[in-house]
Scaffold this motif. Structure first.
Motif, PDB file in Angstrom:
ATOM      1  N   ARG A 105      27.660 -22.384   8.204  1.00 45.90           N
ATOM      2  CA  ARG A 105      27.689 -23.814   7.955  1.00 45.90           C
ATOM      3  C   ARG A 105      28.611 -24.083   6.766  1.00 45.90           C
ATOM      4  N   GLY A 162      21.566 -32.561  13.815  1.00 42.09           N
ATOM      5  CA  GLY A 162      22.962 -32.360  14.147  1.00 42.09           C
ATOM      6  C   GLY A 162      23.419 -33.119  15.379  1.00 42.09           C
ATOM      7  N   TYR A 186      27.772 -31.227  13.691  1.00 43.94           N
ATOM      8  CA  TYR A 186      27.836 -31.898  12.392  1.00 43.94           C
ATOM      9  C   TYR A 186      26.426 -32.314  11.979  1.00 43.94           C
ATOM     10  N   ASP A 242      38.130 -28.837  14.351  1.00 42.66           N
ATOM     11  CA  ASP A 242      37.028 -29.674  13.876  1.00 42.66           C
ATOM     12  C   ASP A 242      35.808 -29.576  14.791  1.00 42.66           C
ATOM     13  N   TRP A 249      27.699 -34.362   4.475  1.00 45.34           N
ATOM     14  CA  TRP A 249      27.955 -33.947   5.857  1.00 45.34           C
ATOM     15  C   TRP A 249      28.416 -32.493   5.833  1.00 45.34           C
ATOM     16  N   ARG A 308      29.141 -28.964   8.657  1.00 45.92           N
ATOM     17  CA  ARG A 308      29.371 -28.639  10.058  1.00 45.92           C
ATOM     18  C   ARG A 308      29.252 -27.136  10.264  1.00 45.92           C
TER      19      ARG A 308
END
Length: 122
Positions: free
Chosen positions: A45, A115, A94, A90, A36, A38
């Motif tokens: 990224r 994503g 993702y 956060d 994973w 993000r």
């Protein structure tokens, strides 16, 4: 070829939880390590977590350690990211990715999903 589709993103308040899913089609997911990543607006990224083909090895970015949990169900061809105690930082799109290597280097991923957006409000 592997097609990856993420789901589970959305808007959540600080301290809340979300579970992301990444469903694969094409080749069996058990052939790949799954990661994973993000990407926040205006930023590169970044690595979030990775799980080995069997699920026996896991790795997390320091920023999510203790809050996020990666898992996989090879029978369902699906990888998950459980995100708890979410913070505004956060907030990002993702992505899940598949790699023949157990690596957190996004440049070495073989396949990417499109994503799913996670937004954490303060």
């Amino acid at each position: 070829q592997v097609q990856l589709v993420e789901s589970g993103g959305g808007l959540v308040q600080t301290g809340g939880s979300l579970r992301l899913s990444c469903a694969a089609s094409g080749r069996t997911l058990s052939s790949y390590a799954m990661g994973w990543f993000r990407q926040a607006p205006g930023k590169e990224r970044e690595f979030v977590s990775i799980i080995s083909r069997s699920g026996s090895r896991l790795r997390y970015a320091d920023s999510v350690k203790g809050r996020f949990t990666i898992s996989r169900d090879n029978a369902k061809n699906t990888v998950y990211l459980q995100m708890n105690s979410l913070k505004p930082e956060d907030t990002a799109v993702y992505y899940c990715a598949a790699s023949s290597l157990y690596t957190g280097d996004y440049k070495r991923m073989d396949y990417w999903g499109k994503g799913t957006l996670v937004t954490v409000s303060s």
